[in-house]
Design a protein around this motif. Structure first.
Motif, PDB file in Angstrom:
ATOM      1  N   ASP A   1      55.275  65.896  -7.894  1.00  0.00           N
ATOM      2  CA  ASP A   1      55.489  65.132  -9.123  1.00  0.00           C
ATOM      3  C   ASP A   1      56.846  64.451  -9.127  1.00  0.00           C
ATOM      4  N   ALA A   2      57.801  65.039  -8.418  1.00  0.00           N
ATOM      5  CA  ALA A   2      59.129  64.427  -8.303  1.00  0.00           C
ATOM      6  C   ALA A   2      59.796  64.959  -7.039  1.00  0.00           C
ATOM      7  N   LEU A   3      60.846  64.256  -6.633  1.00  0.00           N
ATOM      8  CA  LEU A   3      61.563  64.565  -5.404  1.00  0.00           C
ATOM      9  C   LEU A   3      63.063  64.487  -5.671  1.00  0.00           C
ATOM     10  N   THR A   4      63.820  65.453  -5.147  1.00  0.00           N
ATOM     11  CA  THR A   4      65.275  65.325  -5.194  1.00  0.00           C
ATOM     12  C   THR A   4      65.741  64.425  -4.061  1.00  0.00           C
TER      13      THR A   4
ATOM     14  N   TYR B   1      60.294  58.813   4.070  1.00  0.00           N
ATOM     15  CA  TYR B   1      60.504  60.018   3.258  1.00  0.00           C
ATOM     16  C   TYR B   1      59.752  59.896   1.933  1.00  0.00           C
ATOM     17  N   ALA B   2      59.830  58.735   1.312  1.00  0.00           N
ATOM     18  CA  ALA B   2      59.137  58.534   0.044  1.00  0.00           C
ATOM     19  C   ALA B   2      57.633  58.708   0.207  1.00  0.00           C
ATOM     20  N   GLU B   3      57.078  58.154   1.282  1.00  0.00           N
ATOM     21  CA  GLU B   3      55.640  58.281   1.509  1.00  0.00           C
ATOM     22  C   GLU B   3      55.224  59.730   1.737  1.00  0.00           C
ATOM     23  N   THR B   4      56.110  60.518   2.320  1.00  0.00           N
ATOM     24  CA  THR B   4      55.798  61.927   2.571  1.00  0.00           C
ATOM     25  C   THR B   4      55.588  62.693   1.276  1.00  0.00           C
ATOM     26  N   PHE B   5      56.432  62.431   0.275  1.00  0.00           N
ATOM     27  CA  PHE B   5      56.428  63.257  -0.927  1.00  0.00           C
ATOM     28  C   PHE B   5      55.940  62.545  -2.186  1.00  0.00           C
ATOM     29  N   LEU B   6      55.842  61.225  -2.163  1.00  0.00           N
ATOM     30  CA  LEU B   6      55.550  60.482  -3.383  1.00  0.00           C
ATOM     31  C   LEU B   6      54.290  59.637  -3.294  1.00  0.00           C
ATOM     32  N   ARG B   7      53.656  59.562  -2.128  1.00  0.00           N
ATOM     33  CA  ARG B   7      52.411  58.816  -2.011  1.00  0.00           C
ATOM     34  C   ARG B   7      51.259  59.703  -2.454  1.00  0.00           C
ATOM     35  N   LYS B   8      50.395  59.170  -3.308  1.00  0.00           N
ATOM     36  CA  LYS B   8      49.360  59.969  -3.958  1.00  0.00           C
ATOM     37  C   LYS B   8      48.470  60.736  -2.988  1.00  0.00           C
ATOM     38  N   ASP B   9      48.153  60.147  -1.836  1.00  0.00           N
ATOM     39  CA  ASP B   9      47.227  60.808  -0.919  1.00  0.00           C
ATOM     40  C   ASP B   9      47.944  61.634   0.146  1.00  0.00           C
ATOM     41  N   SER B  10      49.246  61.838   0.001  1.00  0.00           N
ATOM     42  CA  SER B  10      49.968  62.668   0.951  1.00  0.00           C
ATOM     43  C   SER B  10      49.686  64.144   0.676  1.00  0.00           C
ATOM     44  N   PRO B  11      49.547  64.968   1.708  1.00  0.00           N
ATOM     45  CA  PRO B  11      49.328  66.397   1.480  1.00  0.00           C
ATOM     46  C   PRO B  11      50.527  67.088   0.839  1.00  0.00           C
ATOM     47  N   LEU B  12      51.692  66.444   0.855  1.00  0.00           N
ATOM     48  CA  LEU B  12      52.879  67.004   0.216  1.00  0.00           C
ATOM     49  C   LEU B  12      53.244  66.267  -1.069  1.00  0.00           C
ATOM     50  N   PHE B  13      52.299  65.497  -1.621  1.00  0.00           N
ATOM     51  CA  PHE B  13      52.599  64.746  -2.842  1.00  0.00           C
ATOM     52  C   PHE B  13      53.107  65.690  -3.927  1.00  0.00           C
TER      53      PHE B  13
ATOM     54  N   GLN C   1      62.008  74.803  -2.368  1.00  0.00           N
ATOM     55  CA  GLN C   1      63.047  74.305  -1.466  1.00  0.00           C
ATOM     56  C   GLN C   1      62.416  74.112  -0.097  1.00  0.00           C
ATOM     57  N   SER C   2      62.264  72.864   0.285  1.00  0.00           N
ATOM     58  CA  SER C   2      61.536  72.516   1.502  1.00  0.00           C
ATOM     59  C   SER C   2      62.105  73.186   2.746  1.00  0.00           C
ATOM     60  N   ALA C   3      63.419  73.346   2.818  1.00  0.00           N
ATOM     61  CA  ALA C   3      64.056  73.879   4.029  1.00  0.00           C
ATOM     62  C   ALA C   3      63.558  75.269   4.382  1.00  0.00           C
ATOM     63  N   PHE C   4      63.263  76.086   3.374  1.00  0.00           N
ATOM     64  CA  PHE C   4      62.831  77.449   3.648  1.00  0.00           C
ATOM     65  C   PHE C   4      61.419  77.501   4.222  1.00  0.00           C
ATOM     66  N   PHE C   5      60.676  76.419   4.075  1.00  0.00           N
ATOM     67  CA  PHE C   5      59.352  76.305   4.686  1.00  0.00           C
ATOM     68  C   PHE C   5      59.456  75.609   6.034  1.00  0.00           C
TER      69      PHE C   5
ATOM     70  N   ALA D   1      64.027  68.478  -1.574  1.00  0.00           N
ATOM     71  CA  ALA D   1      64.218  68.106  -0.172  1.00  0.00           C
ATOM     72  C   ALA D   1      65.495  67.302   0.038  1.00  0.00           C
ATOM     73  N   LYS D   2      66.062  66.778  -1.045  1.00  0.00           N
ATOM     74  CA  LYS D   2      67.334  66.044  -1.019  1.00  0.00           C
ATOM     75  C   LYS D   2      67.361  64.988   0.084  1.00  0.00           C
ATOM     76  N   ARG D   3      66.309  64.211   0.162  1.00  0.00           N
ATOM     77  CA  ARG D   3      66.238  63.181   1.189  1.00  0.00           C
ATOM     78  C   ARG D   3      67.118  61.989   0.826  1.00  0.00           C
ATOM     79  N   GLY D   4      67.661  61.361   1.847  1.00  0.00           N
ATOM     80  CA  GLY D   4      68.479  60.174   1.643  1.00  0.00           C
ATOM     81  C   GLY D   4      68.681  59.445   2.954  1.00  0.00           C
ATOM     82  N   ASP D   5      68.294  58.186   3.015  1.00  0.00           N
ATOM     83  CA  ASP D   5      68.462  57.377   4.216  1.00  0.00           C
ATOM     84  C   ASP D   5      68.329  55.923   3.822  1.00  0.00           C
ATOM     85  N   ILE D   6      68.117  55.044   4.788  1.00  0.00           N
ATOM     86  CA  ILE D   6      68.033  53.619   4.484  1.00  0.00           C
ATOM     87  C   ILE D   6      66.740  53.033   5.028  1.00  0.00           C
TER      88      ILE D   6
END
Length: 281
Positions: A124-127, A110-122, A65-69, A98-103
């Motif tokens: 396997d899936a994101l809520t 947000y997608a690049e933060t968690f879903l881009r292969k070379d991101s330090p927070l990559f 749960q990202s919020a606790f970090f 992380a339950k991200r949602g925006d436009i």
């Protein structure tokens, strides 16, 4: 350039090998205290490291749960980065809660933060939250496909407050939650062994036979353990698609720490109970 193996394929394999269980990593202050740890970055690091070292080679999925970090600022994010790296190195999949949602460009960031292969927070899936409209998730859907990652979309959540939005009925007579499920079924059409775009569906919700849960994708099911649902409830709630359910347990396992044997025994017990329930369905 080769196409990366899809999240749905990897998830099916690791669930079959290790058992269908997702363990949350939820280092809130009360849990740190129960472990005898300070509510500091050091306590956060010791907690997360212990959970991953105890279970990383045993469970199919971790859900930090990202919020606790995040509450510890940059040092907390650094702990999260390390935890994700260690979990994936041990062969577990990581679903970032992380339950991200925006436009537009914000959703893309947000997608690049968690879903881009070379991101330090990559991960396997994101809520993600679709309540700015399902179409607002397109940047995350597109990047997940490109990276071989997945999404879990909030559809029928276990919190009581969710009903006022998710059970609301549209002018076409279909509820908002059912609409989200239909969108996901379209995303996963034709995928084998299952698609990479899943729904969050609470295990505490009881009879869901009025909803079409057959989205050809995974169903992340919070509510097992402390929230009152048990593995034996899964066939009743999910019916014919129970094999695609990823039951999430957090406090039910974590309360047995910091003892490593206690964590392992609890996780194994839940995994075995889920296997038994699914086999009997």
């Amino acid at each position: 350039m080769s196409t990366p193996e899809s999240f749905g394929t990897r998830l099916r394999r690791v669930m079959d090998e290790r058992g269908p269980l997702c363990v949350g990593i939820d280092p809130h202050a009360a849990l740190l205290d129960s472990w005898g740890l300070p509510d500091t970055v050091d306590g956060l690091e010791r907690f997360s490291r212990t959970v991953v070292e105890a279970l990383g080679e045993r469970v199919a999925v971790f859900k930090p749960q990202s919020a606790f970090f995040e509450r510890f600022g940059s040092r907390g994010i650094a702990v999260l980065e390390k935890s994700v790296e260690q979990a994936r190195a041990a062969g577990a999949l990581v679903v970032m809660d992380a339950k991200r949602g925006d436009i537009g460009s914000t959703m893309a960031a947000y997608a690049e933060t968690f879903l881009r292969k070379d991101s330090p927070l990559f991960s396997d899936a994101l809520t993600v939250s679709p309540y700015l409209g399902y179409g607002s998730l397109k940047p995350a859907v597109d990047l997940a496909r490109e990276s071989g990652a997945g999404l879990f979309v909030l559809a029928l959540t276990s919190n009581p407050e969710g009903a006022e939005v998710q059970h609301a009925v549209r002018v076409d007579g279909r509820s908002v939650g059912a609409t989200m499920l239909a969108h996901l079924a379209a995303e996963n059409a034709g995928a084998e062994p299952m698609g990479s775009f899943g729904a969050v569906v609470g295990a505490t919700l009881g009879d869901l036979s009025s909803y079409d849960l057959d989205i050809n994708g995974p169903l992340l099911a919070p509510g097992i353990g402390a929230q009152g649902a048990t593995p034996a409830d899964l066939p009743r709630v999910f019916g014919s698609v129970v094999r695609n359910v990823v039951p999430n347990v957090s406090r039910g396992v974590l309360r047995h720490g910091p003892d490593v044997a206690g964590l392992r025994d609890a996780a194994q017990r839940f995994a075995d109970e889920v296997r038994t329930a699914v086999a009997a369905a």
